[in-house]
Design a protein around this motif. Structure first.
Motif, short mmCIF file in Angstrom:
data_model
loop_
_atom_site.label_atom_id
_atom_site.label_comp_id
_atom_site.label_asym_id
_atom_site.label_seq_id
_atom_site.Cartn_x
_atom_site.Cartn_y
_atom_site.Cartn_z
N SER A 22 -33.82 57.94 -21.06
CA SER A 22 -32.44 57.99 -21.55
C SER A 22 -31.93 59.42 -21.57
O SER A 22 -30.79 59.69 -21.15
N LEU B 266 -41.00 52.42 -32.66
CA LEU B 266 -41.29 53.81 -32.27
C LEU B 266 -42.78 54.02 -32.40
O LEU B 266 -43.34 53.87 -33.50
N TYR C 236 -29.76 45.08 -28.63
CA TYR C 236 -28.62 45.88 -28.17
C TYR C 236 -28.98 46.87 -27.06
O TYR C 236 -28.15 47.67 -26.64
N LEU D 229 -39.14 55.55 -22.83
CA LEU D 229 -37.74 55.15 -22.80
C LEU D 229 -36.82 56.27 -23.27
O LEU D 229 -35.70 56.43 -22.78
N PRO E 98 -33.92 67.28 -28.50
CA PRO E 98 -34.60 66.24 -29.29
C PRO E 98 -36.01 66.67 -29.66
O PRO E 98 -36.65 67.41 -28.90
N LEU F 130 -32.01 66.13 -33.05
CA LEU F 130 -32.30 64.71 -33.22
C LEU F 130 -33.80 64.56 -33.42
O LEU F 130 -34.59 65.17 -32.69
N LEU G 190 -41.54 49.11 -16.73
CA LEU G 190 -40.90 50.34 -16.31
C LEU G 190 -41.49 50.86 -15.02
O LEU G 190 -40.86 50.88 -14.01
N TRP H 250 -42.64 45.94 -31.69
CA TRP H 250 -43.39 46.62 -30.63
C TRP H 250 -44.65 47.32 -31.13
O TRP H 250 -45.64 47.40 -30.44
N ASP I 114 -36.46 41.60 -19.68
CA ASP I 114 -36.92 42.60 -18.72
C ASP I 114 -37.89 43.51 -19.46
O ASP I 114 -37.51 44.53 -19.99
N GLY J 189 -27.89 56.21 -12.97
CA GLY J 189 -27.55 55.01 -13.75
C GLY J 189 -26.18 55.13 -14.39
O GLY J 189 -25.42 56.06 -14.11
N THR K 167 -32.35 52.21 -30.46
CA THR K 167 -31.40 51.11 -30.31
C THR K 167 -32.20 49.84 -30.57
O THR K 167 -33.26 49.66 -29.96
N LYS L 155 -27.36 48.65 -23.03
CA LYS L 155 -25.92 48.41 -22.97
C LYS L 155 -25.16 49.73 -23.09
O LYS L 155 -23.96 49.74 -23.30
N GLY L 156 -25.88 50.84 -23.08
CA GLY L 156 -25.22 52.15 -23.14
C GLY L 156 -25.18 52.75 -24.54
O GLY L 156 -24.67 53.86 -24.73
N PRO M 3 -42.91 64.51 -29.28
CA PRO M 3 -42.81 64.03 -27.91
C PRO M 3 -41.73 62.96 -27.76
O PRO M 3 -41.38 62.27 -28.71
N LEU M 4 -41.22 62.85 -26.53
CA LEU M 4 -40.28 61.77 -26.23
C LEU M 4 -41.09 60.56 -25.75
O LEU M 4 -42.11 60.72 -25.09
N LYS N 82 -27.36 56.13 -24.85
CA LYS N 82 -26.70 57.35 -24.35
C LYS N 82 -25.53 57.72 -25.26
O LYS N 82 -25.21 58.90 -25.41
N1 ACO Z 1 -36.48 49.54 -18.56
C1 ACO Z 1 -36.12 50.52 -17.71
N2 ACO Z 1 -35.24 51.50 -18.05
C2 ACO Z 1 -34.74 51.49 -19.28
C3 ACO Z 1 -35.07 50.49 -20.22
C4 ACO Z 1 -35.99 49.48 -19.81
N3 ACO Z 1 -36.35 48.50 -20.64
N4 ACO Z 1 -34.40 50.73 -21.36
C5 ACO Z 1 -33.67 51.85 -21.15
N5 ACO Z 1 -33.89 52.31 -19.90
C6 ACO Z 1 -33.36 53.54 -19.30
C7 ACO Z 1 -32.35 53.31 -18.24
O1 ACO Z 1 -32.41 54.39 -17.35
C8 ACO Z 1 -31.07 53.32 -19.02
O2 ACO Z 1 -29.97 53.65 -18.27
P1 ACO Z 1 -29.26 52.57 -17.30
O3 ACO Z 1 -29.16 51.29 -18.10
O4 ACO Z 1 -27.97 53.21 -16.98
O5 ACO Z 1 -30.20 52.46 -16.14
C9 ACO Z 1 -31.32 54.43 -20.01
O6 ACO Z 1 -32.70 54.26 -20.34
C10 ACO Z 1 -30.53 54.41 -21.28
O7 ACO Z 1 -29.95 53.20 -21.50
P2 ACO Z 1 -29.02 52.96 -22.76
O8 ACO Z 1 -28.50 51.57 -22.67
O9 ACO Z 1 -28.03 54.05 -22.93
O10 ACO Z 1 -30.09 53.14 -23.93
P3 ACO Z 1 -30.63 52.05 -24.96
O11 ACO Z 1 -29.51 51.62 -25.87
O12 ACO Z 1 -31.41 51.03 -24.29
O13 ACO Z 1 -31.55 53.01 -25.85
C11 ACO Z 1 -33.59 54.04 -26.40
C12 ACO Z 1 -32.52 53.88 -25.32
C13 ACO Z 1 -32.94 54.55 -27.69
C14 ACO Z 1 -34.63 55.06 -25.96
C15 ACO Z 1 -34.24 52.63 -26.62
O14 ACO Z 1 -34.94 52.28 -25.47
C16 ACO Z 1 -35.16 52.55 -27.81
O15 ACO Z 1 -34.71 52.44 -28.95
N6 ACO Z 1 -36.48 52.56 -27.56
C17 ACO Z 1 -37.48 52.42 -28.61
C18 ACO Z 1 -37.56 53.66 -29.46
C19 ACO Z 1 -37.77 54.91 -28.62
O16 ACO Z 1 -38.61 54.96 -27.75
N7 ACO Z 1 -36.98 55.95 -28.95
C20 ACO Z 1 -37.08 57.24 -28.32
C21 ACO Z 1 -38.21 57.99 -28.92
S1 ACO Z 1 -38.15 59.71 -28.58
C22 ACO Z 1 -37.33 60.37 -29.91
O17 ACO Z 1 -37.09 59.68 -30.87
C23 ACO Z 1 -36.91 61.81 -29.88
#
Ligand code: ACO
Ligand code: ZN
Length: 454
Positions: free
Chosen positions: A364, A275, A327, A360, A353, A318, A10, A196, A5, A434, A323, A330-331, A356-357, A334
């Motif tokens: 989250s 990242l 992995y 994703l 945090p 943070l 997104l 990525w 996916d 979610g 993640t 899968k939660g 910028p965010l 969060k």
């Molecule tokens: N498509 C759509 N929504 C998504 C996706 C995706 N591919 N991945 C996560 N989400 C959203 C959803 O809303 C999801 O909740 P839901 O599954 O209940 O709908 C929510 O994000 C969080 O899901 P989790 O399973 O708890 O989170 P995950 O383990 O996937 O980790 C994270 C989220 C850490 C942001 C991950 O996507 C990641 O590592 N991304 C790459 C690095 C990144 O961007 N980090 C954040 C940078 S900002 C900072 O560091 C301060």
């Protein structure tokens, strides 16, 4: 690992995407005139044949004249969904042993996040749709002259996606330096993972497209045999540092960047592959790293992590969160976010945090904040202030305000923000927020806040 996916899905703005018209154009043109697959059909048996074809098909001649495409060219490109999408050529490289026009093109899909940038072959590009072949240096000027205001705004919006708080100059510098993904895949434990983004590995890794990581000490190697040899003598079975949380098969380790410098640097190199917008060079001494693992009889396998400054003047709890792709969703994200707030609660501080965010990251966090705040509002009887919510959750007041505002649960009355929490509206938002993610069992957290021992 292929993303089932793709996160680029997104919210790609389909309005800007290829219209049905341009798709038909693309298909029709490729039927009419099969694309020169890296020169595959550009090797006619006879020169006379070529002359005939060219004069009979001026469009082909025009297209050949465009090649090789310039960096900066905007064109439609067939993506993995089989559809044509607008791209910008970021870089190009000659194909080994190919003809003078045989290039591969590194493209950015302007509708999608940069993590989906990739090398493409000419046969994926619809040359009929080439907008302009421009010199990169003058491109911005040309673009602003040629675009309508609406088009320009759309491009700017996609351009800065995930970089909302970087100014234009640092954004350009960042994008120039990191424009092409250097490492395409990594092997980590039992997973092969597509990367990525660019990560600044030391120069001796410049010629590698794949790296092999030891999943425990995170040393990385160029060849599989080196990794196999390493695994025979590496005695780590979990991240270095203290195990501060264990619940079922999940463990969290706290790694001090100063005490475990090499591990921390390796972790940063690895994390940067996923990242986009974070600073490339860290002084790891200043950070603590919280590494989440799934443990079994072979060891503790890293799932993700977050980093945290030992001392933050801006109340950041943070710095970076990740993640690992196998992995994700899968939660765990969060869980990591919840964990960072549990640490803040133990410190008696509110946290937020670092900005910028990413897209994703924001999703989250928004999901986490929404769920935590609405759970409280649902149970709470009577009035509650943002300050009280902040004290209970360690979430910074501004983040509470922006979350409740985005849910339209805040009204401004008589000079004050008032939370309006209709139970039905709360339920609706909770459903939309979610899943809750994996729970942190605070009774399993054994931790004292960092104290400088020097
Ligand atoms: N498509 C759509 N929504 C998504 C996706 C995706 N591919 N991945 C996560 N989400 C959203 C959803 O809303 C999801 O909740 P839901 O599954 O209940 O709908 C929510 O994000 C969080 O899901 P989790 O399973 O708890 O989170 P995950 O383990 O996937 O980790 C994270 C989220 C850490 C942001 C991950 O996507 C990641 O590592 N991304 C790459 C690095 C990144 O961007 N980090 C954040 C940078 S900002 C900072 O560091 C301060
Ligand atoms: Zn090792």
């Amino acid at each position: 690992m292929r993303e089932a996916d793709p996160p680029g899905n997104l919210r790609p703005d389909r309005r800007m995407g290829p219209s049905a018209k341009s798709e038909t154009n693309g298909t029709a043109s490729s039927n009419r005139n099969p694309p020169a697959a890296n020169g595959g059909d550009a090797q006619p048996p006879l020169a006379t044949n070529q002359a005939i074809t060219e004069s009979a098909d001026p469009s082909k001649k025009r297209k050949m004249g465009m090649l090789p495409l310039e960096v900066g060219t905007r064109v439609l490109c067939r993506w993995r969904d089989g559809k044509l999408h607008p791209v910008k050529v970021i870089e190009r490289r000659r194909i080994h042993n190919g003809g003078p026009n045989d290039y591969e093109y590194y493209v950015h899909y302007t509708e999608f996040n940069r993590r989906l940038d990739e090398w493409t072959h000419l046969d994926q590009l619809d040359l009929d749709s080439v907008e302009c072949a421009v010199d990169e240096k003058v491109e911005d000027k040309v673009t602003s002259l040629k675009m309508t205001r609406h088009q320009k705004r759309k491009i700017d919006e996609t351009h800065v996606e995930g970089h909302e708080e970087l100014d234009a100059a640092s954004l350009r510098e960042h994008e120039e330096f990191t424009k092409v993904k250097n490492i395409a895949t990594i092997e980590l434990g039992k997973y092969e993972i597509e990367t990525w983004y660019f990560s600044p590995f030391p120069p001796e890794y410049n010629d590698c497209v794949k790296l092999f990581f030891c999943e425990f000490c995170l040393n990385f190697m160029k060849r599989k045999e080196q990794l196999q040899r390493h695994m025979r003598k590496c005695d780590l079975k979990h991240p270095p540092g203290d195990e501060i949380y264990r619940s079922g098969t999940l463990s969290m380790f706290e790694v001090d960047g100063k005490k475990n410098k090499v591990y921390a640097q390796n972790l940063c190199y690895l994390a940067k592959l996923f990242l986009d917008h974070k600073t490339l060079y860290y002084d790891v001494d200043l950070f603590l790293f919280y590494v989440l693992c799934e443990c079994d009889d072979r060891g503790c396998h890293m799932v993700g992590y977050f980093s945290k400054e030992k001392h933050s003047e801006e109340a950041y709890n943070l710095a970076c969160i990740l993640t690992l792709p196998p992995y994700q969703r899968k939660g765990y994200g969060k869980f990591l976010i919840a964990f960072s707030y549990e640490l803040s609660k133990k410190e008696g501080k509110v946290g937020t945090p670092e900005r910028p965010l990413s897209d994703l990251g924001l999703l989250s966090y928004r999901g986490y904040w929404t769920r935590v705040l609405l759970d409280i509002l649902k149970k709470h009887k009577g009035n509650i202030s943002i300050k009280e919510l902040s004290d209970m959750t360690a979430i910074k007041a501004e983040d509470i305000l922006s979350t409740l505002q985005s849910l339209e649960l805040i009204q401004y009355r008589k000079g004050q923000h008032v939370i309006c929490a209709d139970p039905k509206v709360l339920d609706r938002h909770l459903k939309a927020a979610g899943r809750g993610g994996l729970d942190v069992d605070v009774s399993k957290l054994i931790w004292t806040p960092y104290k400088d021992q020097s």
